[in-house]
Each structure stands twice: as structure tokens, then as C-alpha cells.
Scaffold this motif. Structure first.
Motif, PDB file in Angstrom:
ATOM      1  N   GLY A 143       0.588  -0.995   0.238  1.00 13.53           N
ATOM      2  CA  GLY A 143       0.124   0.057  -0.289  1.00 13.53           C
ATOM      3  C   GLY A 143       0.820   1.629  -0.138  1.00 13.53           C
ATOM      4  O   GLY A 143       1.706   1.507  -0.840  1.00 13.53           O
ATOM      5  N   GLU A 144       0.161   2.469   0.526  1.00 14.81           N
ATOM      6  CA  GLU A 144       0.526   3.578   0.421  1.00 14.81           C
ATOM      7  C   GLU A 144       1.520   3.919   1.901  1.00 14.81           C
ATOM      8  O   GLU A 144       0.636   3.338   3.107  1.00 14.81           O
ATOM      9  CB  GLU A 144      -0.474   4.189   0.311  1.00 14.81           C
ATOM     10  N   VAL A 145       2.662   3.694   1.663  1.00  9.97           N
ATOM     11  CA  VAL A 145       3.291   4.565   3.307  1.00  9.97           C
ATOM     12  C   VAL A 145       3.245   6.302   3.283  1.00  9.97           C
ATOM     13  O   VAL A 145       4.296   6.296   1.985  1.00  9.97           O
ATOM     14  CB  VAL A 145       4.631   3.144   3.095  1.00  9.97           C
ATOM     15  N   PRO A 146       3.481   6.630   4.234  1.00 14.11           N
ATOM     16  CA  PRO A 146       3.353   8.598   3.520  1.00 14.11           C
ATOM     17  C   PRO A 146       5.433   8.662   4.274  1.00 14.11           C
ATOM     18  O   PRO A 146       5.730   7.936   4.719  1.00 14.11           O
ATOM     19  CB  PRO A 146       2.568   9.004   5.198  1.00 14.11           C
ATOM     20  N   ASP A 147       5.524   9.911   3.069  1.00  7.87           N
ATOM     21  CA  ASP A 147       6.993  10.244   3.928  1.00  7.87           C
ATOM     22  C   ASP A 147       7.306  10.329   5.516  1.00  7.87           C
ATOM     23  O   ASP A 147       6.614  10.796   6.382  1.00  7.87           O
ATOM     24  CB  ASP A 147       6.935  11.984   2.810  1.00  7.87           C
ATOM     25  N   ARG A 171       7.892   9.783  11.766  1.00  9.02           N
ATOM     26  CA  ARG A 171       9.898  10.592  11.748  1.00  9.02           C
ATOM     27  C   ARG A 171      10.005  12.104  12.939  1.00  9.02           C
ATOM     28  O   ARG A 171      10.869  12.349  13.711  1.00  9.02           O
ATOM     29  CB  ARG A 171      10.716  10.247  11.069  1.00  9.02           C
ATOM     30  N   PHE A 172       8.793  13.119  11.983  1.00 10.61           N
ATOM     31  CA  PHE A 172       9.120  14.550  12.520  1.00 10.61           C
ATOM     32  C   PHE A 172       8.204  15.160  12.194  1.00 10.61           C
ATOM     33  O   PHE A 172       6.818  14.337  11.639  1.00 10.61           O
ATOM     34  CB  PHE A 172      10.048  14.830  11.220  1.00 10.61           C
ATOM     35  N   PRO A 173       8.560  16.516  13.048  1.00 11.16           N
ATOM     36  CA  PRO A 173       5.971  17.139  12.693  1.00 11.16           C
ATOM     37  C   PRO A 173       6.157  17.151  12.005  1.00 11.16           C
ATOM     38  O   PRO A 173       7.114  17.760  10.613  1.00 11.16           O
ATOM     39  CB  PRO A 173       6.625  18.449  13.539  1.00 11.16           C
ATOM     40  N   ALA A 174       4.902  17.787  10.765  1.00 16.97           N
ATOM     41  CA  ALA A 174       3.791  17.916   9.867  1.00 16.97           C
ATOM     42  C   ALA A 174       4.412  19.260   9.141  1.00 16.97           C
ATOM     43  O   ALA A 174       4.980  19.177   7.998  1.00 16.97           O
ATOM     44  CB  ALA A 174       2.409  17.746  10.083  1.00 16.97           C
ATOM     45  N   GLY A 175       5.355  20.068   9.379  1.00 17.64           N
ATOM     46  CA  GLY A 175       5.717  20.848   9.114  1.00 17.64           C
ATOM     47  C   GLY A 175       7.182  20.911   8.771  1.00 17.64           C
ATOM     48  O   GLY A 175       7.432  21.131   8.069  1.00 17.64           O
ATOM     49  N   VAL A 176       7.902  19.991   9.748  1.00 18.97           N
ATOM     50  CA  VAL A 176       9.163  20.079   9.311  1.00 18.97           C
ATOM     51  C   VAL A 176       9.337  19.284   7.637  1.00 18.97           C
ATOM     52  O   VAL A 176      10.111  19.213   6.917  1.00 18.97           O
ATOM     53  CB  VAL A 176       9.914  19.132  10.504  1.00 18.97           C
ATOM     54  N   ILE A 177       8.740  17.698   7.964  1.00 14.61           N
ATOM     55  CA  ILE A 177       8.097  16.701   6.809  1.00 14.61           C
ATOM     56  C   ILE A 177       8.282  17.995   5.273  1.00 14.61           C
ATOM     57  O   ILE A 177       8.878  17.284   4.906  1.00 14.61           O
ATOM     58  CB  ILE A 177       7.653  16.175   7.280  1.00 14.61           C
ATOM     59  N   ALA A 178       7.167  18.842   5.420  1.00 12.48           N
ATOM     60  CA  ALA A 178       6.422  19.269   3.925  1.00 12.48           C
ATOM     61  C   ALA A 178       8.393  20.520   3.851  1.00 12.48           C
ATOM     62  O   ALA A 178       8.828  19.952   2.494  1.00 12.48           O
ATOM     63  CB  ALA A 178       5.969  20.938   4.528  1.00 12.48           C
TER      64      ALA A 178
END
Length: 221
Positions: free
Chosen positions: A156-160, A175-182
Motif C-alpha cells: 500500500g501507501e506509506v507516508p513520507d 519521524r518529524f512534525p508535519a511542518g518539518v516534513i513539508a
């Protein structure tokens, strides 16, 4: 003194103290010549017993004539025993039997009732670490920065930038907060020239977003 970083077309990029090269670790791009496999620069795989055919070792069911592809991004790390079970390994499973009658007895198999339709490509993003003995199932889409635990069975799909473990694999943490991932996806350091990546090694591997953002401002597109 650091040795020059190997070029992405270096087959065996890990030097040993005695001057030899570690035969069990390869950059995949120069060692795989397969029409259905696409590999980005600096992605590597390791094996305790180096295979003669790395494509068959990693994706044994992906044939030259397969309709699907295996796509691996840049700077991915694939541990010993990891296996990509691509869609051509599938059996039809929506009827009363999964038996592939069409492959026995010769003749054309395309369009036979016992054969499944074409499956999705299997895709890894950039900077993905696939742990020892993991199984990547047909059509999996694994985001950038993902860590796949040893022995995980992933579909399936695995998020970044998530960590997945188990059978079936599940996301255990981001692994990191959403803002950091973006921001990491926007910076996309894996697309930089390797000299700039190495300059930013401390920021990338030390998780220093501010320093990485500063380095990104110096990159000329």
C-alpha cells in the motif's frame, strides 16, 4: 583526510583499509541493466554473499516483459535480504481458484482467464532505508525518508518520513512534525549536486533544519 566521494556510476563504492573494495555493497544504478527497473543516483544495496545478478536478487519476479516497473529514488539504502515482490508475482485471487493454469503447457498466456491483469508499479521515494529481510509487496508506494524495519512486509501507501514495522507493516511513528516534513520535501536535498550535499552533511544527518535551510539558499538551481 577524507577520500573523494565516489561517483554515482561507481560499482563498488565502499573502500576497505587494505585498498580493496567491499564486493557486497554496490551502487545499484551501474550494476542493474533491466528495462523495468529505474534507480536514482547513490542508492545502494548490500548482500553478505554478493549475487551475480543484482536485479534478479532484489526483484526476482520482475521480468523483461513485465508490464510493471520498480522505481527506486536517490540515496536509498537497501539491506541484505530485502526483496521486492513485484506485480508479476501475483496470482488472480478474485475467483474460486488462484491456480495459474495458463503458465503450464505452453502457448500464449496473455488474456487467459487464470492470469491477473497488469499490476501497479512499485515505487520508493528518496532516502528510504529498507531494513534487513524486509518484503516490499506488489504496487507498494513508499514515501521519501521512510524507514522500513527489519523483516517488515510492506504494501500500500506509506507516508513520507514515517517508520513502518511488522507483518503486515504498520506506521509506528512519524519521524518529524508535519511542518518539518513539508520543508524537507520542499528542500529536496537529494537533488543537489553531491558537493553541496556533503557540505550540508552535518545539517542533514544531525537534523538541523535551520542549517539545512541556510544551505538550501546557497544552491543554484
Amino acid at each position: 583526510m577524507h577520500r573523494p566521494f565516489p561517483a554515482p556510476d561507481e560499482r563498488q563504492p565502499v573502500p576497505l583499509p587494505d585498498g580493496r573494495r567491499h564486493e557486497g555493497t554496490v551502487f545499484l544504478k551501474p550494476v542493474i541493466d533491466h528495462p523495468r527497473i529505474e534507480v536514482g543516483d547513490y542508492s545502494y544495496a548490500s548482500a553478505h554473499i554478493p549475487p551475480s545478478d543484482w536485479a534478479a536478487h532484489l526483484a526476482p519476479y520482475l521480468f523483461d516483459f513485465s508490464p510493471e516497473r520498480l522505481v527506486i529514488g536517490k540515496f536509498c539504502q537497501i539491506a541484505d535480504g530485502a526483496l521486492f515482490i513485484t506485480a508479476s508475482a501475483n496470482h488472480r485471487h478474485d475467483g474460486f481458484s488462484t491456480f495459474p493454469f495458463a503458465v503450464f503447457g505452453g502457448g500464449e498466456v496473455a488474456g487467459r482467464p487464470s492470469m491477473p491483469g497488469p499490476g501497479r508499479d512499485t515505487v520508493l521515494g528518496h532516502d528510504v532505508w529498507v531494513g534487513q529481510g524486509a518484503r516490499i509487496l506488489p504496487g507498494a508506494r513508499i514515501g521519501s525518508g521512510v524507514i522500513v524495519g527489519a523483516g517488515a512486509v510492506v504494501g500500500g501507501e506509506v507516508p513520507d518520513y514515517t517508520v513502518v514495522v511488522g507483518n503486515p507493516a504498520r506506521v509506528v511513528r512519524r519521524r518529524f512534525p508535519a511542518g518539518v516534513i513539508a520543508r524537507l520535501l520542499d528542500i529536496a536535498w537529494w537533488d543537489w549536486p553531491i558537493a553541496d550535499v556533503l557540505k550540508a552533511e552535518a545539517a542533514i544527518c544531525g537534523g538541523d533544519l535551520r542549517a539545512l535551510e541556510a544551505a538550501a539558499e546557497t544552491i543554484v538551481a
